[in-house]
Each structure stands twice: as C-alpha cells, then as structure tokens.
Design a protein around this motif. Structure first.
Motif, PDB file in Angstrom:
ATOM      1  N   ALA A   1      62.348 -15.185  84.431  1.00 58.50           N
ATOM      2  CA  ALA A   1      61.189 -13.685  84.040  1.00 58.50           C
ATOM      3  C   ALA A   1      60.630 -13.103  86.133  1.00 58.50           C
ATOM      4  CB  ALA A   1      60.589 -13.528  83.706  1.00 58.50           C
ATOM      5  N   THR A   2      60.501 -11.882  86.395  1.00 60.13           N
ATOM      6  CA  THR A   2      60.697 -11.085  87.350  1.00 60.13           C
ATOM      7  C   THR A   2      59.382 -10.503  86.406  1.00 60.13           C
ATOM      8  OG1 THR A   2      61.600  -9.491  87.798  1.00 60.13           O
ATOM      9  CG2 THR A   2      62.501 -11.677  88.605  1.00 60.13           C
ATOM     10  N   LEU A   3      58.514  -9.898  87.551  1.00 63.20           N
ATOM     11  CA  LEU A   3      57.414  -8.948  87.446  1.00 63.20           C
ATOM     12  C   LEU A   3      57.559  -7.830  88.807  1.00 63.20           C
ATOM     13  CD1 LEU A   3      55.361  -8.296  84.691  1.00 63.20           C
ATOM     14  CD2 LEU A   3      53.392  -9.270  86.350  1.00 63.20           C
ATOM     15  N   SER A   4      57.294  -6.709  88.556  1.00 63.33           N
ATOM     16  CA  SER A   4      57.288  -5.558  89.640  1.00 63.33           C
ATOM     17  C   SER A   4      56.328  -4.474  89.600  1.00 63.33           C
ATOM     18  CB  SER A   4      58.582  -5.220  89.746  1.00 63.33           C
ATOM     19  OG  SER A   4      59.398  -4.371  88.784  1.00 63.33           O
ATOM     20  N   ARG A   5      56.021  -4.382  90.421  1.00 63.57           N
ATOM     21  CA  ARG A   5      55.037  -2.576  90.115  1.00 63.57           C
ATOM     22  C   ARG A   5      55.215  -2.180  91.355  1.00 63.57           C
ATOM     23  NH1 ARG A   5      48.819  -2.094  91.354  1.00 63.57           N
ATOM     24  NH2 ARG A   5      48.659  -0.212  90.532  1.00 63.57           N
ATOM     25  N   ASN A   6      56.174  -0.671  91.115  1.00 67.47           N
ATOM     26  CA  ASN A   6      55.804   0.231  92.179  1.00 67.47           C
ATOM     27  C   ASN A   6      57.248  -0.245  92.857  1.00 67.47           C
ATOM     28  OD1 ASN A   6      54.602   2.002  91.512  1.00 67.47           O
ATOM     29  ND2 ASN A   6      53.328   1.198  92.638  1.00 67.47           N
ATOM     30  N   GLY A   7      58.469  -0.857  92.411  1.00 68.18           N
ATOM     31  CA  GLY A   7      59.506  -1.473  92.917  1.00 68.18           C
ATOM     32  C   GLY A   7      58.961  -2.854  94.278  1.00 68.18           C
ATOM     33  N   GLN A   8      58.019  -3.257  93.793  1.00 68.19           N
ATOM     34  CA  GLN A   8      57.725  -4.558  94.266  1.00 68.19           C
ATOM     35  C   GLN A   8      57.649  -5.593  93.389  1.00 68.19           C
ATOM     36  OE1 GLN A   8      54.425  -3.481  97.065  1.00 68.19           O
ATOM     37  NE2 GLN A   8      55.592  -2.662  98.502  1.00 68.19           N
ATOM     38  N   ASP A   9      58.128  -6.699  93.802  1.00 64.97           N
ATOM     39  CA  ASP A   9      58.365  -8.151  92.699  1.00 64.97           C
ATOM     40  C   ASP A   9      56.711  -8.406  92.796  1.00 64.97           C
ATOM     41  OD1 ASP A   9      58.630 -10.772  92.033  1.00 64.97           O
ATOM     42  OD2 ASP A   9      60.206 -10.765  92.762  1.00 64.97           O
ATOM     43  N   VAL A  10      55.842  -8.683  92.113  1.00 62.71           N
ATOM     44  CA  VAL A  10      54.365  -9.739  92.602  1.00 62.71           C
ATOM     45  C   VAL A  10      54.843 -10.181  91.755  1.00 62.71           C
ATOM     46  CG1 VAL A  10      53.503  -7.450  92.989  1.00 62.71           C
ATOM     47  CG2 VAL A  10      54.185  -8.089  90.751  1.00 62.71           C
ATOM     48  N   SER A  11      56.281 -11.419  91.217  1.00 63.28           N
ATOM     49  CA  SER A  11      56.179 -12.308  90.299  1.00 63.28           C
ATOM     50  C   SER A  11      55.288 -14.010  91.010  1.00 63.28           C
ATOM     51  CB  SER A  11      57.661 -12.871  90.162  1.00 63.28           C
ATOM     52  OG  SER A  11      58.692 -12.003  89.610  1.00 63.28           O
ATOM     53  N   ALA A  12      55.488 -13.481  92.523  1.00 62.98           N
ATOM     54  CA  ALA A  12      54.771 -15.247  92.576  1.00 62.98           C
ATOM     55  C   ALA A  12      52.582 -14.789  92.128  1.00 62.98           C
ATOM     56  CB  ALA A  12      54.379 -15.126  94.277  1.00 62.98           C
ATOM     57  N   ASN A  13      53.329 -16.235  92.138  1.00 67.68           N
ATOM     58  CA  ASN A  13      51.831 -16.528  91.114  1.00 67.68           C
ATOM     59  C   ASN A  13      51.145 -15.627  90.292  1.00 67.68           C
ATOM     60  OD1 ASN A  13      51.264 -18.948  93.339  1.00 67.68           O
ATOM     61  ND2 ASN A  13      50.585 -17.292  94.970  1.00 67.68           N
ATOM     62  N   ASN A  14      51.918 -14.818  89.447  1.00 67.80           N
ATOM     63  CA  ASN A  14      51.467 -14.114  88.698  1.00 67.80           C
ATOM     64  C   ASN A  14      52.262 -14.173  87.229  1.00 67.80           C
ATOM     65  OD1 ASN A  14      49.746 -12.351  89.513  1.00 67.80           O
ATOM     66  ND2 ASN A  14      51.027 -11.286  91.424  1.00 67.80           N
ATOM     67  N   LEU A  15      53.413 -15.262  87.344  1.00 71.29           N
ATOM     68  CA  LEU A  15      54.223 -15.015  86.032  1.00 71.29           C
ATOM     69  C   LEU A  15      54.798 -16.344  85.607  1.00 71.29           C
ATOM     70  CD1 LEU A  15      55.398 -13.110  84.512  1.00 71.29           C
ATOM     71  CD2 LEU A  15      58.113 -13.474  85.844  1.00 71.29           C
ATOM     72  N   SER A  16      55.171 -17.329  84.810  1.00 77.35           N
ATOM     73  CA  SER A  16      55.476 -18.470  84.640  1.00 77.35           C
ATOM     74  C   SER A  16      56.012 -18.681  83.198  1.00 77.35           C
ATOM     75  CB  SER A  16      54.391 -19.406  84.833  1.00 77.35           C
ATOM     76  OG  SER A  16      53.842 -19.230  84.159  1.00 77.35           O
ATOM     77  N   ILE A  17      56.449 -19.593  82.945  1.00 77.98           N
ATOM     78  CA  ILE A  17      57.379 -19.393  81.243  1.00 77.98           C
ATOM     79  C   ILE A  17      56.904 -21.186  80.849  1.00 77.98           C
ATOM     80  CG2 ILE A  17      59.474 -19.667  80.152  1.00 77.98           C
ATOM     81  CD1 ILE A  17      60.657 -17.667  82.195  1.00 77.98           C
ATOM     82  N   ARG A  18      56.690 -20.904  79.576  1.00 78.08           N
ATOM     83  CA  ARG A  18      56.293 -21.903  78.848  1.00 78.08           C
ATOM     84  C   ARG A  18      57.448 -22.696  77.950  1.00 78.08           C
ATOM     85  NH1 ARG A  18      50.467 -21.953  79.357  1.00 78.08           N
ATOM     86  NH2 ARG A  18      50.454 -20.447  76.921  1.00 78.08           N
ATOM     87  N   GLU A  19      58.577 -23.261  77.846  1.00 77.26           N
ATOM     88  CA  GLU A  19      59.160 -23.322  76.507  1.00 77.26           C
ATOM     89  C   GLU A  19      58.602 -24.742  75.870  1.00 77.26           C
ATOM     90  OE1 GLU A  19      63.422 -24.195  78.163  1.00 77.26           O
ATOM     91  OE2 GLU A  19      63.043 -23.044  79.853  1.00 77.26           O
ATOM     92  N   ASN A  20      59.376 -24.306  74.836  1.00 78.52           N
ATOM     93  CA  ASN A  20      58.715 -25.028  73.128  1.00 78.52           C
ATOM     94  C   ASN A  20      59.632 -25.169  72.272  1.00 78.52           C
ATOM     95  OD1 ASN A  20      57.850 -26.867  71.935  1.00 78.52           O
ATOM     96  ND2 ASN A  20      55.681 -26.262  71.218  1.00 78.52           N
ATOM     97  N   GLY A  21      60.391 -25.558  72.469  1.00 76.53           N
ATOM     98  CA  GLY A  21      61.364 -25.403  71.652  1.00 76.53           C
ATOM     99  C   GLY A  21      62.034 -23.987  71.733  1.00 76.53           C
ATOM    100  N   ILE A  22      62.364 -23.243  70.893  1.00 73.41           N
ATOM    101  CA  ILE A  22      62.756 -21.987  70.903  1.00 73.41           C
ATOM    102  C   ILE A  22      61.855 -20.646  71.237  1.00 73.41           C
ATOM    103  CG2 ILE A  22      65.041 -22.499  69.366  1.00 73.41           C
ATOM    104  CD1 ILE A  22      63.406 -20.731  67.357  1.00 73.41           C
ATOM    105  N   ARG A  23      60.784 -21.595  71.246  1.00 71.14           N
ATOM    106  CA  ARG A  23      59.471 -20.090  71.767  1.00 71.14           C
ATOM    107  C   ARG A  23      59.753 -20.574  73.193  1.00 71.14           C
ATOM    108  NH1 ARG A  23      54.046 -19.144  69.396  1.00 71.14           N
ATOM    109  NH2 ARG A  23      52.936 -17.989  70.679  1.00 71.14           N
ATOM    110  N   ARG A  24      59.505 -19.080  73.994  1.00 71.73           N
ATOM    111  CA  ARG A  24      59.010 -19.435  75.146  1.00 71.73           C
ATOM    112  C   ARG A  24      57.807 -18.338  75.256  1.00 71.73           C
ATOM    113  NH1 ARG A  24      64.594 -20.657  76.728  1.00 71.73           N
ATOM    114  NH2 ARG A  24      65.322 -21.962  74.878  1.00 71.73           N
ATOM    115  N   ASP A  25      56.957 -19.330  76.012  1.00 69.46           N
ATOM    116  CA  ASP A  25      55.585 -18.094  76.500  1.00 69.46           C
ATOM    117  C   ASP A  25      56.011 -17.823  78.566  1.00 69.46           C
ATOM    118  OD1 ASP A  25      54.076 -18.553  73.379  1.00 69.46           O
ATOM    119  OD2 ASP A  25      53.443 -20.645  74.137  1.00 69.46           O
ATOM    120  N   ILE A  26      55.362 -16.323  78.072  1.00 68.59           N
ATOM    121  CA  ILE A  26      55.774 -15.801  79.133  1.00 68.59           C
ATOM    122  C   ILE A  26      54.585 -15.613  80.018  1.00 68.59           C
ATOM    123  CG2 ILE A  26      56.576 -13.777  81.110  1.00 68.59           C
ATOM    124  CD1 ILE A  26      58.601 -14.007  78.737  1.00 68.59           C
TER     125      ILE A  26
END
Length: 83
Positions: free
Chosen positions: A21-46
C-alpha cells in the motif's frame, strides 16, 4: 478519522496473495512512517498515521506470492482526516 489518531483498515485477501500500500496527499507520497500492513491469515490490517488533517489516497497493490513480477493496483481509498 481524527488528526493525531492511528487508524486501521481491515482487508480480507486470500492466502497466497501479497498486499502492498501507499499513502499520498496532493500527489506526494507520505507512506514513510505513516503506513504499515499487519498480516494474520486472510486478514490484513492496514495501519495509518497518525497524520495531519486533510484528504489522502490510500492505494492498495496485490500480486500472487508465486509471481516475481510487479504488484498491480487493486483499489484506491480516500482517507479523510479531520482536525
């Protein structure tokens, strides 16, 4: 969600499918330090944030775990953060 809070979005994805996943605002990527994904079977928590107020685009990408090629865009979500 409110500014300063961490928000979680739960997604179900079949076993064997990788998500990114990525997170952007006004066309700029703000993913660093603001977005992570945890996996548990078929469930993915963003996990998003905490981030400042504004409108963001969270873009999800997926691919089979057996595929060595690039991820493909799977969905876009608008994330609205209020003051």
């Amino acid at each position: 969600t409110a500014a300063g809070n961490t928000t979680e979005v739960a997604i179900a994805a079949p076993e064997g499918i990788l998500l990114a996943a990525t997170l952007s605002r006004n066309g700029q990527d703000v993913s660093a330090n603001n977005l992570s994904i945890r996996e548990n079977g078929i469930r993915r928590d963003i996990v998003i944030g905490p981030i400042p107020a504004g409108d963001y685009i969270m873009r999800l990408y997926s691919k089979p775990a057996t595929n060595t090629g690039p991820y493909e865009c799977a969905a876009d979500y608008v994330v609205t953060v209020t003051p």
